[in-house]
Design a protein around this motif. Structure first.
Motif, mmCIF file in Angstrom:
data_model
loop_
_atom_site.group_PDB
_atom_site.id
_atom_site.type_symbol
_atom_site.label_atom_id
_atom_site.label_comp_id
_atom_site.label_asym_id
_atom_site.label_seq_id
_atom_site.Cartn_x
_atom_site.Cartn_y
_atom_site.Cartn_z
ATOM 1 N N GLU A 5 56.452 -33.436 5.125
ATOM 2 C CA GLU A 5 55.683 -34.107 6.138
ATOM 3 C C GLU A 5 54.280 -33.710 6.158
ATOM 4 O OE1 GLU A 5 59.411 -35.265 9.139
ATOM 5 O OE2 GLU A 5 57.943 -33.634 9.633
ATOM 6 N N VAL A 6 53.102 -34.494 6.535
ATOM 7 C CA VAL A 6 51.906 -34.221 6.770
ATOM 8 C C VAL A 6 51.492 -34.963 7.951
ATOM 9 C CG1 VAL A 6 49.530 -34.103 5.759
ATOM 10 C CG2 VAL A 6 51.372 -33.627 4.428
ATOM 11 N N ALA A 7 50.950 -34.021 8.981
ATOM 12 C CA ALA A 7 50.551 -34.633 10.460
ATOM 13 C C ALA A 7 49.206 -34.803 10.264
ATOM 14 C CB ALA A 7 51.296 -33.931 11.503
ATOM 15 N N LEU A 8 48.684 -35.794 11.240
ATOM 16 C CA LEU A 8 47.273 -35.893 11.283
ATOM 17 C C LEU A 8 47.085 -35.723 12.990
ATOM 18 C CD1 LEU A 8 48.066 -38.065 8.831
ATOM 19 C CD2 LEU A 8 45.249 -38.331 9.073
ATOM 20 N N CYS A 9 46.064 -34.885 13.469
ATOM 21 C CA CYS A 9 45.916 -34.849 14.707
ATOM 22 C C CYS A 9 44.322 -34.660 15.158
ATOM 23 C CB CYS A 9 46.670 -33.720 15.363
ATOM 24 S SG CYS A 9 46.198 -32.357 15.094
ATOM 25 N N GLY A 10 43.997 -34.787 16.022
ATOM 26 C CA GLY A 10 42.352 -34.550 16.451
ATOM 27 C C GLY A 10 42.172 -35.069 17.866
ATOM 28 N N ARG A 11 41.081 -34.877 18.193
ATOM 29 C CA ARG A 11 40.491 -35.289 19.790
ATOM 30 C C ARG A 11 40.809 -36.887 19.732
ATOM 31 N NH1 ARG A 11 35.723 -35.244 21.690
ATOM 32 N NH2 ARG A 11 34.532 -35.155 19.938
ATOM 33 N N SER A 12 41.027 -37.548 20.879
ATOM 34 C CA SER A 12 40.890 -38.867 20.862
ATOM 35 C C SER A 12 39.693 -39.431 20.617
ATOM 36 C CB SER A 12 41.245 -39.223 22.331
ATOM 37 O OG SER A 12 42.594 -38.939 22.788
ATOM 38 N N ASN A 13 39.622 -40.576 19.984
ATOM 39 C CA ASN A 13 38.467 -41.303 19.147
ATOM 40 C C ASN A 13 37.919 -40.428 18.148
ATOM 41 O OD1 ASN A 13 37.111 -43.578 19.501
ATOM 42 N ND2 ASN A 13 35.607 -42.631 20.733
ATOM 43 N N SER A 56 60.132 -29.191 7.845
ATOM 44 C CA SER A 56 59.578 -29.900 6.812
ATOM 45 C C SER A 56 58.331 -30.419 6.894
ATOM 46 C CB SER A 56 60.294 -31.519 6.889
ATOM 47 O OG SER A 56 60.466 -32.075 8.215
ATOM 48 N N LEU A 57 57.547 -29.879 7.840
ATOM 49 C CA LEU A 57 56.146 -30.265 7.843
ATOM 50 C C LEU A 57 55.397 -29.329 7.354
ATOM 51 C CD1 LEU A 57 53.732 -31.480 9.571
ATOM 52 C CD2 LEU A 57 54.120 -29.732 11.518
ATOM 53 N N ARG A 58 54.721 -29.650 6.229
ATOM 54 C CA ARG A 58 53.849 -28.717 5.303
ATOM 55 C C ARG A 58 52.645 -28.403 5.752
ATOM 56 N NH1 ARG A 58 56.374 -29.025 0.280
ATOM 57 N NH2 ARG A 58 55.391 -27.210 0.115
ATOM 58 N N ARG A 59 51.842 -29.229 6.516
ATOM 59 C CA ARG A 59 50.378 -29.102 6.898
ATOM 60 C C ARG A 59 49.918 -30.027 7.726
ATOM 61 N NH1 ARG A 59 46.257 -28.799 1.871
ATOM 62 N NH2 ARG A 59 47.482 -26.899 1.565
ATOM 63 N N VAL A 60 49.412 -29.622 8.833
ATOM 64 C CA VAL A 60 48.717 -30.603 9.633
ATOM 65 C C VAL A 60 47.143 -30.682 9.511
ATOM 66 C CG1 VAL A 60 48.020 -30.783 12.198
ATOM 67 C CG2 VAL A 60 50.084 -29.946 11.495
ATOM 68 N N LEU A 61 46.785 -31.804 9.268
ATOM 69 C CA LEU A 61 45.267 -32.097 9.352
ATOM 70 C C LEU A 61 44.661 -32.368 10.656
ATOM 71 C CD1 LEU A 61 45.744 -35.040 6.413
ATOM 72 C CD2 LEU A 61 45.151 -32.635 6.120
ATOM 73 N N LEU A 62 43.910 -31.419 10.864
ATOM 74 C CA LEU A 62 43.043 -31.402 12.165
ATOM 75 C C LEU A 62 41.575 -32.126 11.965
ATOM 76 C CD1 LEU A 62 42.954 -30.577 15.069
ATOM 77 C CD2 LEU A 62 42.247 -28.359 14.428
ATOM 78 N N LEU A 63 41.597 -33.104 12.537
ATOM 79 C CA LEU A 63 40.365 -33.991 12.239
ATOM 80 C C LEU A 63 39.152 -33.549 13.427
ATOM 81 C CD1 LEU A 63 41.945 -37.568 11.866
ATOM 82 C CD2 LEU A 63 41.683 -35.392 10.081
ATOM 83 N N MET A 64 38.029 -33.561 13.011
ATOM 84 C CA MET A 64 36.832 -33.117 13.777
ATOM 85 C C MET A 64 35.894 -34.003 13.656
ATOM 86 S SD MET A 64 37.622 -29.229 13.397
ATOM 87 C CE MET A 64 36.324 -28.461 14.434
ATOM 88 N N ASP A 65 35.167 -34.411 14.410
ATOM 89 C CA ASP A 65 33.841 -35.446 14.608
ATOM 90 C C ASP A 65 32.792 -34.951 13.833
ATOM 91 O OD1 ASP A 65 31.825 -37.236 14.870
ATOM 92 O OD2 ASP A 65 33.049 -38.122 16.750
ATOM 93 N N ALA A 66 32.101 -35.363 12.819
ATOM 94 C CA ALA A 66 31.068 -34.686 12.227
ATOM 95 C C ALA A 66 29.894 -34.929 13.019
ATOM 96 C CB ALA A 66 30.913 -35.242 10.802
ATOM 97 N N ARG A 67 29.673 -35.600 13.951
ATOM 98 C CA ARG A 67 28.631 -35.905 14.771
ATOM 99 C C ARG A 67 28.387 -35.045 15.801
ATOM 100 N NH1 ARG A 67 30.299 -41.862 16.755
ATOM 101 N NH2 ARG A 67 31.902 -40.738 17.253
ATOM 102 N N VAL A 68 29.457 -34.175 16.462
ATOM 103 C CA VAL A 68 29.286 -33.308 17.663
ATOM 104 C C VAL A 68 29.810 -32.094 17.058
ATOM 105 C CG1 VAL A 68 29.655 -35.320 19.045
ATOM 106 C CG2 VAL A 68 31.596 -34.130 18.314
ATOM 107 N N GLU A 69 29.600 -30.961 17.949
ATOM 108 C CA GLU A 69 29.946 -29.626 17.856
ATOM 109 C C GLU A 69 31.295 -29.604 18.237
ATOM 110 O OE1 GLU A 69 29.126 -30.441 22.240
ATOM 111 O OE2 GLU A 69 28.188 -30.935 20.349
ATOM 112 N N THR A 70 31.990 -28.496 17.763
ATOM 113 C CA THR A 70 33.374 -28.224 17.815
ATOM 114 C C THR A 70 33.563 -28.123 19.352
ATOM 115 O OG1 THR A 70 33.361 -27.273 15.777
ATOM 116 C CG2 THR A 70 35.260 -26.612 17.521
ATOM 117 N N LYS A 71 34.577 -28.784 19.879
ATOM 118 C CA LYS A 71 34.658 -28.911 21.278
ATOM 119 C C LYS A 71 35.865 -27.784 21.754
ATOM 120 C CE LYS A 71 32.257 -32.443 22.225
ATOM 121 N NZ LYS A 71 31.016 -32.418 23.239
#
Length: 223
Positions: free
Chosen positions: A50-58, A131-146
């Motif tokens: 399993e590969v999961a995707l997560c990140g801030r809303s929007n 079974s979770l192999r990796r999480v992809l943590l998505l971050m917006d390229a337009r703004v600084e890390t929150k």
């Protein structure tokens, strides 16, 4: 770190082979098959990685999933941040790999109880899913890390889950600003032991980084 990704490619030929493996994997059918709002609703653990995707809303998570799979309506794209409140499971390649769409976090207008529920569900899922192999943590390229992003990294580290940072919406950023943002996120990855060293820059609009991200995911499916 899991072997077989782009950083392990010895030459252009191996890199091209990884890119092709990613293309072939994501050319196969991808279908939604399960949703869970509570930890006791999760599907049984299997040998399918399993590969999961997560990140801030929007952050553009649904758009990225659609771009990866080439299916415009696979993941619902909402104009209301914080709408996804459950774990959604997608079968890719008829059992080759499972993609997990995790609830967004850090939405300012969501109630404290909803935020707590999301964090609790995410943590329970992360630490109890072999079974979770990796999480992809998505971050917006337009703004600084929150702060919410850093909190999510802390959560992943506490759960002892490997994760990879992915920048989204690169098409909305000027090259100089994008380079600065990439350097910032790469520095963050170097300081966190659970973070994969390769940061991937993507755009769901232009397709930038999509072949590379597919290759990374395919390496996890094949290994």
């Amino acid at each position: 770190m899991t072997a077989g990704g782009l950083l392990e490619a010895k030459d252009d030929q191996e890199r091209a082979a990884l890119i092709e493996a990613g293309r072939l994997l994501f050319a196969q059918p991808c279908r939604f098959f399960f949703a869970a709002q509570r930890i006791d609703q999760l599907p049984p653990v299997t040998e399918v990685p399993e590969v999961a995707l997560c990140g801030r809303s929007n952050v553009g998570k649904s758009s990225l999933m659609n771009a990866l799979t080439g299916q415009k309506a696979l993941a619902r794209v909402s104009h209301t941040p914080g709408r996804t409140r459950q774990l959604n499971f997608f079968d890719l390649g008829e059992g080759a790999l499972t993609l997990v769409d995790m609830p967004g976090y850090g939405y300012a207008q969501a109630s404290k109880q909803v935020k707590a529920d999301w964090q609790g569900l995410m943590f329970d899922f992360l630490r109890g899913r072999p079974s979770l192999r990796r999480v992809l943590l998505l971050m917006d390229a337009r703004v600084e890390t929150k702060p919410a992003d850093r909190a999510a990294m802390d959560l992943l580290g506490e759960a002892a889950v490997a994760y990879q940072l992915v920048l989204t919406k690169s098409d909305s950023v000027k090259p100089a600003q994008l380079e600065k943002r990439l350097e910032e996120v790469q520095a963050i990855a170097r300081k966190r032991t659970a973070a994969h060293p390769l940061v991937i820059v993507t755009s769901s609009e232009t397709g930038e980084g999509i072949p590379e991200l597919r290759a990374e995911i395919a390496a996890l499916a094949a290994s």
